[in-house]
Design a protein around this motif. Structure first.
Motif, PDB file in Angstrom:
ATOM      1  N   LEU A 127      12.942  75.687   3.048  1.00  0.00           N
ATOM      2  CA  LEU A 127      12.290  74.449   3.447  1.00  0.00           C
ATOM      3  C   LEU A 127      12.435  74.249   4.953  1.00  0.00           C
ATOM      4  N   VAL A 128      11.338  73.915   5.593  1.00  0.00           N
ATOM      5  CA  VAL A 128      11.347  73.654   7.031  1.00  0.00           C
ATOM      6  C   VAL A 128      11.139  72.157   7.234  1.00  0.00           C
ATOM      7  N   LEU A 129      12.035  71.553   7.982  1.00  0.00           N
ATOM      8  CA  LEU A 129      11.900  70.139   8.321  1.00  0.00           C
ATOM      9  C   LEU A 129      11.403  70.024   9.755  1.00  0.00           C
ATOM     10  N   PRO A 130      10.719  68.942  10.101  1.00  0.00           N
ATOM     11  CA  PRO A 130      10.274  68.777  11.488  1.00  0.00           C
ATOM     12  C   PRO A 130      11.461  68.888  12.442  1.00  0.00           C
ATOM     13  N   PRO A 131      11.296  69.616  13.567  1.00  0.00           N
ATOM     14  CA  PRO A 131      12.426  69.864  14.458  1.00  0.00           C
ATOM     15  C   PRO A 131      12.986  68.608  15.121  1.00  0.00           C
ATOM     16  N   ASP A 132      12.165  67.605  15.349  1.00  0.00           N
ATOM     17  CA  ASP A 132      12.615  66.383  16.028  1.00  0.00           C
ATOM     18  C   ASP A 132      12.951  65.282  15.024  1.00  0.00           C
ATOM     19  N   LEU A 133      13.378  65.666  13.831  1.00  0.00           N
ATOM     20  CA  LEU A 133      13.603  64.702  12.758  1.00  0.00           C
ATOM     21  C   LEU A 133      14.749  63.745  13.046  1.00  0.00           C
ATOM     22  N   GLY A 134      15.878  64.259  13.505  1.00  0.00           N
ATOM     23  CA  GLY A 134      17.041  63.401  13.765  1.00  0.00           C
ATOM     24  C   GLY A 134      17.615  62.861  12.467  1.00  0.00           C
ATOM     25  N   PRO A 135      18.449  61.833  12.545  1.00  0.00           N
ATOM     26  CA  PRO A 135      19.006  61.242  11.328  1.00  0.00           C
ATOM     27  C   PRO A 135      17.906  60.593  10.487  1.00  0.00           C
ATOM     28  N   VAL A 136      18.008  60.746   9.166  1.00  0.00           N
ATOM     29  CA  VAL A 136      16.960  60.256   8.261  1.00  0.00           C
ATOM     30  C   VAL A 136      17.528  59.195   7.331  1.00  0.00           C
ATOM     31  N   ARG A 137      16.755  58.134   7.158  1.00  0.00           N
ATOM     32  CA  ARG A 137      17.099  57.067   6.218  1.00  0.00           C
ATOM     33  C   ARG A 137      15.963  56.984   5.196  1.00  0.00           C
TER      34      ARG A 137
ATOM     35  N   VAL B 218      12.541  57.320   9.303  1.00  0.00           N
ATOM     36  CA  VAL B 218      12.526  56.594   8.024  1.00  0.00           C
ATOM     37  C   VAL B 218      11.528  57.241   7.074  1.00  0.00           C
ATOM     38  N   LEU B 219      12.026  57.634   5.903  1.00  0.00           N
ATOM     39  CA  LEU B 219      11.164  58.047   4.805  1.00  0.00           C
ATOM     40  C   LEU B 219      11.010  56.805   3.935  1.00  0.00           C
ATOM     41  N   ASP B 220       9.845  56.178   4.030  1.00  0.00           N
ATOM     42  CA  ASP B 220       9.596  54.900   3.368  1.00  0.00           C
ATOM     43  C   ASP B 220       8.843  55.125   2.061  1.00  0.00           C
ATOM     44  N   LEU B 221       9.503  54.825   0.937  1.00  0.00           N
ATOM     45  CA  LEU B 221       8.864  54.885  -0.378  1.00  0.00           C
ATOM     46  C   LEU B 221       8.239  53.516  -0.630  1.00  0.00           C
ATOM     47  N   MET B 222       6.960  53.395  -0.357  1.00  0.00           N
ATOM     48  CA  MET B 222       6.275  52.107  -0.394  1.00  0.00           C
ATOM     49  C   MET B 222       5.913  51.646  -1.799  1.00  0.00           C
ATOM     50  N   GLY B 223       5.787  52.575  -2.716  1.00  0.00           N
ATOM     51  CA  GLY B 223       5.436  52.202  -4.079  1.00  0.00           C
ATOM     52  C   GLY B 223       5.780  53.306  -5.044  1.00  0.00           C
ATOM     53  N   GLU B 224       6.211  52.888  -6.210  1.00  0.00           N
ATOM     54  CA  GLU B 224       6.581  53.825  -7.266  1.00  0.00           C
ATOM     55  C   GLU B 224       6.081  53.211  -8.569  1.00  0.00           C
ATOM     56  N   GLN B 225       5.139  53.881  -9.241  1.00  0.00           N
ATOM     57  CA  GLN B 225       4.547  53.305 -10.446  1.00  0.00           C
ATOM     58  C   GLN B 225       4.577  54.294 -11.609  1.00  0.00           C
ATOM     59  N   TRP B 226       4.945  53.768 -12.774  1.00  0.00           N
ATOM     60  CA  TRP B 226       4.917  54.518 -14.023  1.00  0.00           C
ATOM     61  C   TRP B 226       3.853  53.901 -14.910  1.00  0.00           C
ATOM     62  N   GLY B 227       3.188  54.723 -15.705  1.00  0.00           N
ATOM     63  CA  GLY B 227       2.206  54.189 -16.643  1.00  0.00           C
ATOM     64  C   GLY B 227       1.958  55.140 -17.796  1.00  0.00           C
ATOM     65  N   ASP B 228       1.679  54.575 -18.961  1.00  0.00           N
ATOM     66  CA  ASP B 228       1.315  55.339 -20.158  1.00  0.00           C
ATOM     67  C   ASP B 228      -0.136  55.057 -20.496  1.00  0.00           C
ATOM     68  N   ARG B 229      -0.840  56.087 -20.930  1.00  0.00           N
ATOM     69  CA  ARG B 229      -2.218  55.910 -21.363  1.00  0.00           C
ATOM     70  C   ARG B 229      -2.425  56.729 -22.632  1.00  0.00           C
ATOM     71  N   PRO B 230      -2.888  56.100 -23.713  1.00  0.00           N
ATOM     72  CA  PRO B 230      -3.131  56.876 -24.928  1.00  0.00           C
ATOM     73  C   PRO B 230      -4.287  57.852 -24.714  1.00  0.00           C
ATOM     74  N   ILE B 231      -4.103  59.084 -25.210  1.00  0.00           N
ATOM     75  CA  ILE B 231      -5.172  60.074 -25.050  1.00  0.00           C
ATOM     76  C   ILE B 231      -5.692  60.612 -26.381  1.00  0.00           C
ATOM     77  N   SER B 232      -4.980  60.293 -27.482  1.00  0.00           N
ATOM     78  CA  SER B 232      -5.522  60.669 -28.794  1.00  0.00           C
ATOM     79  C   SER B 232      -5.068  59.646 -29.837  1.00  0.00           C
ATOM     80  N   LEU B 233      -5.913  59.446 -30.828  1.00  0.00           N
ATOM     81  CA  LEU B 233      -5.648  58.471 -31.887  1.00  0.00           C
ATOM     82  C   LEU B 233      -5.667  59.169 -33.244  1.00  0.00           C
ATOM     83  N   ASP B 234      -4.931  58.593 -34.216  1.00  0.00           N
ATOM     84  CA  ASP B 234      -4.989  59.121 -35.575  1.00  0.00           C
ATOM     85  C   ASP B 234      -6.141  58.452 -36.328  1.00  0.00           C
ATOM     86  N   GLU B 235      -6.267  58.746 -37.619  1.00  0.00           N
ATOM     87  CA  GLU B 235      -7.377  58.212 -38.405  1.00  0.00           C
ATOM     88  C   GLU B 235      -7.328  56.698 -38.575  1.00  0.00           C
TER      89      GLU B 235
END
Length: 191
Positions: A30-40, A75-92
């Motif tokens: 993995l290569v990180l940007p050279p001028d990264l410095g300390p990361v939060r 700063v590595l800013d995680l602006m949003g994190e979303q989980w979701g379920d969607r039905p993709i098949s149904l029974d009789e």
């Protein structure tokens, strides 16, 4: 030479040739940007498992973690994190039997001055799982395992985006022509 010794030599050679023929190659470090410095790593969810995993992964990759006293941190800013379920098949009877679990994360990597190293972008992952509506025992456990796997995959995806930006910047810097300044000339005219 016996058949057995011939096979013990031929099998590894055959496997090596098969792997190279299919295009397999080891992933480079993995290569990180050279001028990264300390990361939060900052998240809207203070107790986000993704933020914690990303901070640990960045440290393992060679980034210096920012402390609380660090004022000029990338700063590595995680602006949003979303989980979701969607039905993709149904029974009789119209009950959902199979779901698609979706996980989307929006993030941005900024320098201490606020300029973007990696502009705001969203990564979305999706996995399908079966949920028997008659016997729901184990379904929640399967979903939790799937969430953990998707979270690990999301960490790898974010790090690959950072790696791609760093590699692009390195290639652009190497491809940029170096500007040579000509030596000063004397501009004297003779009468």
């Amino acid at each position: 030479m016996t058949l057995r010794s011939l096979l013990t030599r031929a099998i590894p050679l055959t496997l090596a040739l098969a792997l190279t023929a299919c295009g397999f190659h080891l992933r480079s470090a993995l290569v990180l940007p050279p001028d990264l410095g300390p990361v939060r790593v900052v998240s809207v969810d203070r107790y986000s498992p993704l933020a914690e995993s990303l901070a640990q992964a960045l440290t393992r990759a060679g980034a210096e973690p920012a402390t609380e006293r660090t004022t000029d941190a990338t700063v590595l800013d995680l602006m949003g994190e979303q989980w979701g379920d969607r039905p993709i098949s149904l029974d009789e009877l119209g009950r959902a039997q199979e779901y698609s679990l979706r996980y989307a994360v929006t993030f941005e990597l900024r320098r201490p001055d606020g300029s973007a190293i990696v502009p705001r972008q969203t990564i979305e992952l999706a996995r399908d799982y079966v949920s028997n509506p008659v016997q729901a025992i184990g379904t929640e456990g399967e979903r939790e395992i799937l969430q953990g796997e998707m979270r690990r995959e999301m960490v790898a995806s974010v790090l690959r985006r950072l790696d791609a930006v760093a590699r692009h910047a390195t290639e652009a810097a190497a491809a940029a022509p170096t500007e040579v300044t000509p030596p000063p000339t004397s501009d004297t005219t003779t009468p």
